[in-house]
Enzyme design. Structure first.
Site, mmCIF file in Angstrom:
data_model
loop_
_atom_site.group_PDB
_atom_site.id
_atom_site.type_symbol
_atom_site.label_atom_id
_atom_site.label_comp_id
_atom_site.label_asym_id
_atom_site.label_seq_id
_atom_site.Cartn_x
_atom_site.Cartn_y
_atom_site.Cartn_z
ATOM 1 N N ASP A 478 0.860 -1.175 0.000
ATOM 2 C CA ASP A 478 0.000 0.000 0.000
ATOM 3 C C ASP A 478 0.902 1.231 0.000
ATOM 4 O OD1 ASP A 478 -2.350 1.568 0.283
ATOM 5 O OD2 ASP A 478 -2.038 1.649 2.440
ATOM 6 N N LYS A 479 0.349 2.390 -0.321
ATOM 7 C CA LYS A 479 1.148 3.624 -0.328
ATOM 8 C C LYS A 479 0.934 4.439 0.943
ATOM 9 C CE LYS A 479 -0.116 7.390 -2.388
ATOM 10 N NZ LYS A 479 0.043 8.415 -1.328
ATOM 11 N N THR A 480 -0.293 4.928 1.127
ATOM 12 C CA THR A 480 -0.565 5.848 2.218
ATOM 13 C C THR A 480 -0.474 5.132 3.557
ATOM 14 O OG1 THR A 480 -2.072 7.021 0.754
ATOM 15 C CG2 THR A 480 -2.203 7.552 3.085
ATOM 16 N N GLU A 571 -3.229 21.417 0.358
ATOM 17 C CA GLU A 571 -3.759 22.767 0.544
ATOM 18 C C GLU A 571 -3.449 23.291 1.937
ATOM 19 O OE1 GLU A 571 -7.820 23.548 -0.670
ATOM 20 O OE2 GLU A 571 -6.803 24.437 -2.381
#
Length: 1260
Positions: A478-480, A571
């Site tokens: 997985d990445k996150t 953001e």
């Protein structure tokens, strides 16, 4: 005038559906709020026609094969039959009795409730099924069946050699040990199930809400949820405390993303269901698709009060999501328990067996067959010998009058079978479990894998897979939360030709703007602070103003703290950077933004927000400043901003060079630009924008054209560089794993740009790699289908051949990587359904090449894709669902027969972890679901290198050596029984004393082999990491395979032959000064020779000597002497002569120097071949691993990240923003009236999470 929310309900579609309905993009449908029941069903047919039924059929959903004629609303013509989703799932609000009456078949003639309850059960056993089910699983091991067979033979008195209960006891111990291990694991699952099913929630009961448990929820119930609570079932959002019934959820457990997503209730339920009484009288009926595993799509309708309303994914709250920034919301349960989408993706618990386990099962069968053949040959020989003996010695006929040679051969057959059955000893399997357990403790105790920051040690949750850790070929990550920390920090920026962020400044110098500044900063450049303080550079001023204005962040003031709630962590990082530099975002209303510029408060009027989406790759805000000037501020990917600039001067060129530099450092970049807009230009554009905003057809396309017109002739302000923080040591770990011939695939639910950026950051992708994307992969697969090949060639050849035809320069690339999306992957995984749809030239071409059916075609395309993917150095799959992750793992297991490892940290990784041969859970931010289902738990991805390259390789080495020497010592010691049969009339008389047979595999030879299985190392842990190439021996099964077993068998047989016949040769001459020549002395001589030869072989092959190793060898010799003295004493013989039948045999034999010389001769003869082979390997250059290491430099240095060279610039744009937030702000739906404080989607800043209290309650 139509309310904006209602219009949005008609025209907004979730991102997943946009990808699936290209044919329906230009079709106009009647307004959803005014559909009658019949019209609604026609619309569902039109939707089904537009995007087919590939997903439903792919997941095997019930009723997905429904076929019906579709009528075009414009022409009234039938378009023939089409596969459509079945909308047969009907949910009635507040009506439990209705749902209870429906049943469905699930096995033979058995039925169960159609609508599942909300209680889940992930455990395998219960109090009644544990014993039979666990025994059934255990007797899938051939060794256990073999042992039961031997015990049954021992119960027959005529052929028994030992009491049957003496063999039943060790087998019972073995079954009990394994059963207890499975029981402990399952108790953990039961506890987890109880915790989840026992979570509290409020369910509408009668006319009021009552606190009950999750397990009490039923389909059709209305549930009230509170802020920070988990959603207990898949529910239709009815109402929330937020404006316009918005609801914000965190989907980290589903897709790994921590940025929040919004859902919105229908306008009618938002307006009508405002009290508990209204909820209690709500009798709406939902008709939708059957339960399925498609996480990002939902289609259905709500019928209420004679009106029908369309439902899509934006109205649904999925089980496992977390309610954030929303005080209260109400939902109608659509799917409960195992019918919910996340549970449909979880998969089943599978019993995992290692390659060595499977091989051992086959070896047991082979050994047993050889044993039967040997026993049969010896039995036949005994029959012939008995007949010949009876004919020659007829005077002894009275002894044989009750038995014939055939009967004697029959009984001898079973006698030999029992006598030789110890070749597969139970003690080996008991020690197997002990070695696995101790090696698991070594993993748990390893301080190098202890994460002190969170006090998390490594944990081996499974004790039976350690050796397979040394054979992994593919890692699916997985990445996150696994590779990254999902924390964004502002690192560098380039403004007006100057790069900031290379020098560091510590807070405390006195330069601060307000109490709103951050306490802890990742970025603070003293030069930039001084330039900001001087306020003399207009470009710098506009740059920081853009950061403070161009975003969709919401703000709340808690005491003296500003709490930002952002739609994405990117953001938030940009707004925080502006705040730290003196440009503080203070408040926003529907049409204004208030900021503080170097301490001066200024309010800007927002004229328009040009929303972000994945196609535009940018967002803009059009504002009027306090002086009345209109300005456009734009931020986005460098590739889209640079081509929209008014001019290209030195600053622009330098900025591009800065972007190159940021790319080398794998930072995520955005370009910032602005321009001044005249009043006349704005007036004309605004009028056209207003007209486009109310279009009923092609609204999105017209708005995009207007946005494109406005975002031209921009002036570049600079670029930002944000770091998506990797976990410590990730690049070095992946580098080491690649050198160890382990391929790493990244499977993520995140978007492509973000996943690729992380791929470069962690060195999975490099600039000298050629990236194959979906179009090129399609062309390669098309070329394969056209050539009508039978896939005899490799994927590398397939890839190279096609690419060299397309681009000759591509053939020079030896390194390739694949980047694909979940949608494209779905076509490959479910090619049978895609062929029916005939979407696209690739699939039409594949349909023309029908071989034996669509299923076989699907398998061929799967294999072609797997061959292509495995020929590449890296694979990244984006936007994949949990079920797709598991299917990818299953594909590689199916077509490559390789050992796979899956690693993840969230519930979205559970299915993948269960499917892989080895599952590793990361104790991360996304909860403990992955850890609870994993085989091993780690705190950091970087610990994987030590788990595999050190513990895995050692465990494989130890188990292989243990097996090899256990078989060797067994054959060397016990095959002498066969040779003795040739000299004992082929009777089944044992050669050895019964106690020697009993203790040989328990005390005499076990401890040295056990120490080898526990402590053996060919190289140290440090060398294992410095030379990852050593790992390849496990992948290639070099240390234990059928060839090694054959050599071990021959070695053991030769040792037994030498020990037996050297002693026999000596005893034929009546050797010894004491005229020792009896049967007992001969047996002791053979036994001692075999025992010492076995111990010498183990001593020669032990590479890692410890005090324990020395003690084990010494203990074996001492125990042999001790038990020989005790079992052969005269006193024992007097007490039980039938049990202790070798009185003083060892003392008589081993005190004679001639016998000792015979033993020494046997030892020398048995040791010379091993020494000769070692000498030959040294002379011919076949050096040992240790010698190779001393001659070779380390393959990789474990050092900090080094920037890589970039020969051609690539965009490092990556922005985890979601479309739709700008429209929420401009419509005012996300803003509370009566104040500037707002509740909006947000990823709270880590330092500020405690400061954010609940928003006002519905009663406020």
């Amino acid at each position: 005038m139509t309310h904006p929310a209602r219009a949005r309900g008609r025209f907004r579609a979730d991102e997943g559906r946009k990808r699936h309905e290209p044919a329906a993009a230009t079709r106009t449908y009647p307004p959803a709020h005014c559909l009658t029941s019949g019209q609604c069903h026609r619309r569902l047919s039109q939707w089904g026609q537009a995007w087919g039924d590939a997903g439903a059929a792919a997941t095997g959903d019930p009723g997905s094969g429904a076929s019906m004629a579709v009528q075009d609303p414009a022409s009234g013509c039938l378009h023939g039959k089409k596969q459509l989703p079945a909308f047969t799932w009907e949910v009635r609000a507040n009506d439990r009795n209705y749902h209870m009456q429906f049943k469905k078949k699930f096995a033979f003639c058995l039925t169960k409730k159609k609508y599942a309850g909300n209680a889940i059960k992930t455990a395998k056993y219960n109090i009644f099924t544990f014993l039979p089910l666990n025994l059934y699983e255990q007797f899938h091991r051939m060794a256990n069946v073999y042992f039961v067979f031997v015990i049954l033979l021992q119960t027959i008195p005529e052929i028994s050699t030992l009491p049957w209960y003496t063999l039943l006891f060790p087998l019972s111990c073995l079954l009990t040990i394994r059963g207890l291990r499975d029981l402990i694991d399952d108790i953990g699952r039961h506890q987890s199930d109880r915790n989840i099913n026992g979570r509290p929630c409020e369910i509408l009961s009668g006319k009021s809400f009552r606190w009950q448990k999750w397990r009490d929820i039923c389909v059709g119930d209305i549930v009230r949820l509170h802020k920070e609570s988990f959603i207990p079932a898949d529910m239709l959002l009815l109402h929330s405390s937020e404006p316009s019934s918005l609801c914000y959820v965190e989907t980290a457990d589903i897709d790994g993303e921590t940025n929040l997503k919004f859902r919105q209730a229908l306008l009618v339920t938002h307006q009508e269901l405002v009290s508990e009484e209204a909820m209690a009288t709500f009798d709406g009926r939902v008709t939708c698709e059957e339960p399925n595993s498609r996480m990002h799509s939902f289609t259905g309708t709500l019928e209420w009060r004679g009106e029908t309303y369309s439902l899509d994914n934006e109205r649904i709250l999925l089980r496992g999501c977390k309610l954030r920034n929303t005080d209260v919301c109400y939902g109608l349960v659509i799917y409960a328990g195992f019918d919910s989408k996340i549970m449909r993706n979880c998969g089943k618990i599978k019993r995992k067996k290692t390659k060595l386990d499977c091989m051992m099962d086959r070896l047991v069968i082979i050994i047993f067959l050889v044993l039967l053949v040997t026993s049969l040959c010896l039995a036949v020989a005994s029959g012939f010998w008995a007949r010949k003996f009876q004919e020659k010695h007829s005077y002894l006929s009275a002894l044989y009058k009750h038995t014939t040679p055939a009967q004697q051969a029959f009984f001898n057959f079973w006698g030999f079978t029992i006598l030789l059955s110890v070749i597969i000893p139970m003690s080996m399997y008991i020690m197997f479990e002990f070695i696995y357990l101790v090696n698991s403790f070594f993993i748990n105790w390893d301080l190098e894998m202890y994460y002190a920051v969170k006090d998390i040690p490594a944990k081996a949750r499974s004790t039976s897979l350690n050796d397979q850790l040394g054979q992994v070929e593919y890692i699916f990550s997985d990445k996150t939360g696994t590779l990254t920390q999902n924390i964004m920090s502002f690192k560098k920026c380039c403004i007006n030709g100057t790069i900031y962020g290379n020098s560091w400044w510590k807070q405390g110098s006195g330069l601060t703007w307000s109490h709103h500044s951050e306490k802890k900063l990742d970025f603070c450049d003293a030069t930039l602070l001084e330039a900001t303080w001087r306020d003399s550079d207009p470009v710098l001023r506009e740059f920081l103003r853009l950061l403070a204005l161009c975003h969709t962040v919401m703000v709340e003031e808690k005491g003296d703290q500003l709490v930002y709630q952002a739609a994405s962590p990117d953001e938030e990082a940009l707004v925080l950077a502006a705040r730290n530099l003196g440009y503080v975002f203070l408040a926003r209303t529907q049409d204004t933004i208030t900021i503080s510029e170097l301490g001066k408060k200024r309010t800007y009027k927002v004229l328009a927000m040009l929303d972000f989406n994945s196609d535009r790759k940018r967002m803009s805000v059009l504002v009027r400043d306090p002086q009345g000037t209109i300005r456009l501020y734009t931020k986005g990917a460098d590739t889209v901003i640079l081509e929209r600039l008014q001019r290209r001067g030195p600053n622009e060129t330098f900025t591009e060079m800065a972007l190159d530099r940021f790319a080398e450092e794998t930072l995520r970049t955005l370009c910032l630009a602005s321009k001044e807009v005249s009043e006349a230009e704005y007036s004309k554009w605004s009028r056209r924008h207003q007209e486009a905003s109310v279009l009923l057809q092609d609204r999105a396309q017209e708005l995009d054209k207007l946005y494109e017109e406005m975002e031209q002739n921009l002036q570049l302000l600079g670029a930002t560089a944000i770091e998506d923080k990797l976990q410590d040591g990730v690049p070095e770990t992946i580098q080491l794993l690649k050198l160890g011939n382990i391929k790493v695939w990244v499977l993520t639910g995140d978007k492509q740009e973000t996943a690729m950026n992380i791929g470069y950051a962690c060195k999975l992708l490099t600039d000298d790699m050629e990236i194959l994307e979906e179009k090129e992969i399609s062309e390669i697969l098309e070329a394969y289908s056209v050539s009508n090949s039978n896939l005899s060639g490799s994927g590398e050849a397939l890839c190279s051949g096609r690419l060299s035809q397309q681009r000759p320069e591509a053939s020079r690339h030896n390194k390739r990587a694949i980047v694909i999306s979940g949608d494209f992957l779905d076509k490959i995984l479910h090619v049978g359904e895609v062929l029916k749809e005939k979407k696209g030239w690739l699939w039409r071409r594949l349909a023309c090449c029908r071989a034996t059916g669509s299923q076989e075609q699907g398998s061929l395309v799967e294999k072609a894709f797997v061959d292509l993917a495995t020929s590449c150095q890296a694979v990244i799959c984006c936007r994949v669902t949990p079920k797709q992750k598991a299917l990818i793992v299953q594909l590689v297991k199916k077509h490559k027969k390789a050992i796979t490892l899956a690693i993840g940290d969230g519930a979205n990784d559970v299915n993948m972890i269960k499917t892989a041969d080895i599952g590793v859970g990361i104790s991360g931010l996304e909860g403990m679901q992955a850890v609870q289902c994993s085989d091993y738990a780690l705190a950091q991805f970087s610990y994987l290198q030590r788990l595999l390259l050190v513990h895995g390789r050692w465990a494989y080495l130890r188990i292989c050596k243990f097996l090899r020497y256990f078989f060797y010592k067994t054959f060397a010691g016990l095959m002498a029984q066969v040779w003795f049969a040739f000299h004992s009339g082929f009777t089944a008389q044992p050669l050895y004393e019964g106690w020697f047979l009993a203790f040989y595999n328990i005390f005499y030879t076990t401890y040295p082999v056990l120490s080898m299985g526990l402590l053996e190392q060919d190289v140290s842990a440090k060398k294992s990491l410095e030379f990852p190439e050593l790992y390849v021996i496990g992948q290639q099964d070099e240390l234990f395979n059928y060839h090694v077993f054959g050599v071990t068998l021959l070695h053991g047989v030769s040792t037994s032959l030498a020990s037996f016949y050297i002693a026999l040769w000596a005893f034929e001459d009546h050797v010894g000064s004491k005229a020792v020549g009896d049967y007992e002395s001969f047996a002791v001589t053979v036994a001692t020779s075999a025992l010492l030869s076995v111990l010498m072989e183990i001593i020669l092959d032990t590479k890692f000597w410890t005090v324990l190793s020395f003690l084990m060898v010494t203990a074996s010799l001492l125990l042999f002497c001790l038990f020989s003295f005790l079992t052969q004493s005269i006193d024992a013989f007097r007490i039980a002569p039938a049990v202790f039948c070798f009185p003083n045999a060892s003392r008589n034999a081993l005190t004679d120097p001639y016998i000792l010389l015979v033993v020494l001769l046997s030892l020398v003869v048995n040791t010379i071949p091993s020494l000769t082979i070692r000498l030959y390997r040294t002379i011919t250059g076949k050096t040992s691993i240790q010698q190779k290491i001393h001659r070779k430099e380390p393959s990789v240095e474990l050092r900090a990240h080094v920037p890589r060279g970039s020969f051609h610039r690539r965009s490092t744009y990556a922005f985890s923003h979601q479309e739709g937030y700008a429209s929420l702000i401009t419509r005012g739906e996300s803003l509370r009236t009566g104040g500037t404080r707002s509740a909006a989607p947000g990823l709270l800043h880590p330092e500020m999470t405690p400061a954010l209290s609940s928003l006002p309650s519905p009663s406020a």
